[in-house]
Design an enzyme around this catalytic site. Structure first.
Site, mmCIF file in Angstrom:
data_model
loop_
_atom_site.group_PDB
_atom_site.id
_atom_site.type_symbol
_atom_site.label_atom_id
_atom_site.label_comp_id
_atom_site.label_asym_id
_atom_site.label_seq_id
_atom_site.Cartn_x
_atom_site.Cartn_y
_atom_site.Cartn_z
ATOM 1 N N HIS A 165 91.999 56.600 87.455
ATOM 2 C CA HIS A 165 91.184 56.729 86.284
ATOM 3 C C HIS A 165 90.879 55.093 85.958
ATOM 4 C CE1 HIS A 165 89.194 58.375 82.668
ATOM 5 N NE2 HIS A 165 89.503 57.315 82.257
ATOM 6 N N ALA A 166 89.649 54.981 85.781
ATOM 7 C CA ALA A 166 89.116 53.482 85.752
ATOM 8 C C ALA A 166 89.778 52.825 84.377
ATOM 9 C CB ALA A 166 87.397 53.548 85.716
ATOM 10 N N HIS A 203 80.861 49.441 82.381
ATOM 11 C CA HIS A 203 81.645 49.697 81.500
ATOM 12 C C HIS A 203 82.912 48.753 81.532
ATOM 13 C CE1 HIS A 203 83.811 52.678 78.555
ATOM 14 N NE2 HIS A 203 84.650 52.314 79.331
ATOM 15 N N GLU A 204 83.566 48.889 82.488
ATOM 16 C CA GLU A 204 84.776 48.273 82.520
ATOM 17 C C GLU A 204 84.645 46.503 82.486
ATOM 18 O OE1 GLU A 204 87.272 49.964 82.569
ATOM 19 O OE2 GLU A 204 86.480 51.741 82.944
ATOM 20 N N HIS A 264 84.759 45.647 78.945
ATOM 21 C CA HIS A 264 85.975 45.480 78.300
ATOM 22 C C HIS A 264 86.546 44.145 78.899
ATOM 23 C CE1 HIS A 264 87.022 49.477 76.958
ATOM 24 N NE2 HIS A 264 86.795 49.947 78.138
ATOM 25 N N GLU A 306 84.974 50.125 73.675
ATOM 26 C CA GLU A 306 84.405 51.032 74.607
ATOM 27 C C GLU A 306 82.851 51.285 74.689
ATOM 28 O OE1 GLU A 306 86.330 52.616 76.769
ATOM 29 O OE2 GLU A 306 88.177 52.286 75.748
ATOM 30 N N HIS A 334 93.456 61.014 79.281
ATOM 31 C CA HIS A 334 93.760 60.679 78.024
ATOM 32 C C HIS A 334 94.851 61.249 77.338
ATOM 33 C CE1 HIS A 334 89.726 59.126 79.455
ATOM 34 N NE2 HIS A 334 89.989 57.989 78.674
ATOM 35 N N TYR A 360 85.578 56.693 72.192
ATOM 36 C CA TYR A 360 84.385 57.039 73.154
ATOM 37 C C TYR A 360 83.354 57.616 72.379
ATOM 38 C CZ TYR A 360 88.048 56.195 76.495
ATOM 39 O OH TYR A 360 89.070 55.692 77.512
HETATM 40 O O1 X8Z Z 1 87.931 56.538 80.358
HETATM 41 C C1 X8Z Z 1 87.140 56.214 80.156
HETATM 42 C C2 X8Z Z 1 86.717 54.789 80.893
HETATM 43 C C3 X8Z Z 1 87.930 53.794 80.807
HETATM 44 S S1 X8Z Z 1 87.947 53.381 79.308
HETATM 45 C C4 X8Z Z 1 86.340 54.846 82.567
HETATM 46 N N1 X8Z Z 1 85.839 56.732 79.673
HETATM 47 C C5 X8Z Z 1 86.139 58.078 79.153
HETATM 48 C C6 X8Z Z 1 86.422 59.239 80.203
HETATM 49 O O2 X8Z Z 1 86.310 58.881 81.271
HETATM 50 O O3 X8Z Z 1 86.659 60.283 79.822
HETATM 51 C C7 X8Z Z 1 84.544 56.232 79.734
HETATM 52 C C8 X8Z Z 1 83.661 57.352 78.968
HETATM 53 C C9 X8Z Z 1 84.866 58.237 78.320
HETATM 54 ZN ZN ZN Z 2 86.652 52.021 78.462
#
Ligand code: X8Z
Ligand code: ZN
Length: 606
Positions: A344-345, A374-375, A378, A402, A502, A512
């Protein structure tokens, strides 16, 4: 708890006796004492955060029993220190302090995103559960059939995006969800322990602790979310209606019944949170946007690292410094073949200074191109606020953090792609609807999911959704907000929320939802600053130093000021406001209204 501690102090020093007794030696502490306490606390916390961050980086990029144990140990040290400092800080409750110190005291309590009981053994238990759930998720794979072949999450996601056979889709969807039930009991225990800690800090539960990070009373924040959701709901419902019709054409009304929620395995994403992968199923031929970002990257032979360079170049064009060499040397860009990692990024700041990194399992496609931006958002934010004191090295609120990189990605217009050499010629303006539709399948489709994850968690934390109803509570919300349904019978033997990163990683999610509102607000304001005229979806701030300066001004304060002040610096307004996303998609809303004429929209909300 907060009130009780301050009452004790007041009673102790009431009356003349106070002057004569030993209690007088304990006269209320001064603001100078609070400042000294916080300075020392911040120094110690910074050390502990850095150690825990390093251990967590190692665990995330090389999951083993040992790295998981070490990450848990370092996390226990942060929890122990923070809880002890917070308990000590209670002596400043009821003391008249400057806003800055009061703010830091609150941030001290909310800085971990978790809390734990005072007992060290239970702190260690909580850390071990947290590190263990993250490792279990990172190692998760679906091994179908007897062949012994296993698919990692990125592989499953790729298949789910491409496949149109409903049996295989269901198999993939169910296959990934098998990762979660073993975490169910751990999660329930995690909630129990974290809630005890949250109550010790003076909050009703962990959810209230999270909501306290938004510079307004927790209940007012809840109402604020509802207000924003009400603003965007009509647009979401129009999109839902159109997408359901397209899916019904593809799969038939026995699988996609009219008037009902959409089965969750058909939307091209493991969590049905973004829908761009079903663009081809819902876009009439005349809405072809004229190009596909994945194709452009492949045609130009852009590799994974080169994708990151595009992101860096965008930030450079706004006046931000290039990323340090260490970023390129230390980041994890692609999935290693020889070990388990958390794919997960995420973006990291190892030393809370210049050692910024990203960790991703990048693939060459349009979605990951956006995620790179996106990254990097941050990382540039982290660099911009590194001069703040440690407790303020954070976003103005989670939604800001975010939303920054996503704001930049909104500027990836056809004209931008031409400018950086990825596209030969921008398609004519009559192709815009296709582009807006594809973007809405990501940004608008996401909104209810962005909201409901923490609606579920807050109810779990408050006890409204007890462990024996975890899954039912989850699907009630999924159906009510998103209008998606489980594609197979579910029961309390399942733990579908746990199949979303998450939840086991305990990362709050409202951030988000807010980011998806805020990024359009930021985009609108920065486009104005860049002198853009015309529709918002045609604006790119690439190359605008003025926009860059405004962005920098919004990033630099970090969390040192209440977010409305910071929002004002960036946008001239103090309220979060969904009119920017509605403006952006106004041409699409009109188009959707035409498409949906004569269709029956909506679903049974449960
Ligand atoms: O978790 C993230 C990022 C890292 S902060 C990739 N996002 C959420 C997800 O993947 O569920 C970005 C958008 C929503
Ligand atoms: Zn993020």
């Amino acid at each position: 708890m907060k009130g009780r501690l301050s009452m004790k102090r007041v009673f102790r020093c009431v009356g003349v006796l106070c002057i004569l007794t030993a209690a007088c030696a304990e006269a209320p502490p001064s603001a100078d004492e609070a400042r000294a306490f916080l300075d020392a606390a911040e120094t110690r916390l910074l050390d502990a955060w850095i150690s825990a961050g390093r251990a967590s980086w190692i665990q995330n990029t090389y999951i083993t029993e040992d790295t998981t144990a070490q990450a848990a140990e370092a996390r226990t040290a942060v929890i122990g220190l923070t809880m002890a400092l917070a308990a000590d800080a209670a002596r400043f409750d009821g003391v008249d302090l400057p806003d800055d110190l009061r703010r830091k005291l609150l941030r001290l309590k909310t800085s971990m995103g978790v809390a734990a009981p005072a007992d060290p053994a239970r702190q260690a238990e909580l850390s071990a559960i947290a590190a263990g759930m993250e490792a279990a998720y990172g190692r998760g794979a679906y091994c179908s059939g007897g062949g012994g072949e296993c698919l990692s999450l990125p592989q499953l996601e790729r298949r789910l995006a491409e496949v149109r056979d409903t049996d295989e889709l269901l198999d993939l969807w169910l296959g990934w969800r098998a990762v979660a039930p073993p975490m169910r009991d751990s999660y329930a225990r995690f909630v129990e322990l974290a809630n005890i800690g949250a109550r010790d800090l003076g909050f009703a539960d962990l959810g209230e602790l999270w909501r306290a990070g938004y510079d307004m009373p927790p209940d007012a924040f809840t109402a604020e979310l509802e207000r924003l959701w009400d603003q965007v709901r009509p647009l979401y419902e129009s999109l839902h209606c159109h997408v359901r019709a397209g899916l019904a054409d593809e799969y038939g009304s026995a699988i996609v019944p009219p008037d009902e929620a959409i089965p969750a395995h058909l939307l091209g994403n493991m969590w049905s949170q973004t829908w761009a992968n079903v663009f081809d199923l819902v876009a009439p031929r005349r809405t072809d946007p004229g190009y596909d970002l994945t194709d452009l990257l492949e045609d130009a032979d852009v590799g994974e690292i080169a994708m990151v360079r595009y992101g860096e170049r965008f930030f450079n064009s706004l006046g931000f410094d290039p990323l340090p060499d260490t970023f390129w040397e230390r980041s994890l860009f692609v999935q290693p073949a020889d070990r388990d990692v958390v794919c997960h990024a995420s973006a990291w700041n190892l030393d809370y200074g210049s050692d910024v990194r990203i960790k991703m399992c990048l693939e060459v496609n349009g979605g990951d191109f956006v995620t790179i931006h996106h990254e990097l958002g941050h990382n540039y934010y982290q660099r911009a606020y590194r001069g703040q004191s440690p407790l303020y090295r954070d976003g103005a609120n989670g939604g800001f953090h975010e939303g920054i990189g996503d704001t930049i990605a909104l500027s990836m217009t056809p004209e931008y792609l031409v400018e950086v050499g990825l596209l030969d010629r921008a398609p004519p303006a009559d192709r815009d609807i296709g582009r807006l539709l594809r973007l809405a399948l990501d940004k608008v489709a996401f909104l209810p999911f962005g909201l409901l994850v923490d609606q579920w968690r807050w109810r779990v934390f408050s006890g409204d959704i007890p462990p024996e109803s975890y899954n039912e509570g989850w699907w009630d919300l999924r159906t009510a907000y998103q209008g998606v349904s489980p594609p197979a019978p579910r029961s309390e033997a399942d733990f579908d929320p746990g199949a979303k990163y998450h939840i086991p990683a305990n990362v709050s999610y409202t951030r988000y939802f807010l980011a998806h509102i805020l990024q359009f607000q930021f985009h609108r304001a920065l486009c104005e600053t860049a002198g853009h005229e015309g529709p918002l979806h045609r604006c790119s701030i690439f190359g605008s130093r003025e926009a860059g300066r405004r962005l920098q001004a919004m990033l630099e304060p970090g969390a040192s000021r209440p977010w409305p002040d910071v929002l004002e610096l960036g946008t001239g307004r103090r309220e979060m406001d969904a009119t920017a996303i509605l403006d952006y998609f106004a041409p699409l809303q009109a188009w959707l209204d035409e498409q949906n004429a004569g269709r029956s929209c909506g679903w049974e909300q449960g």
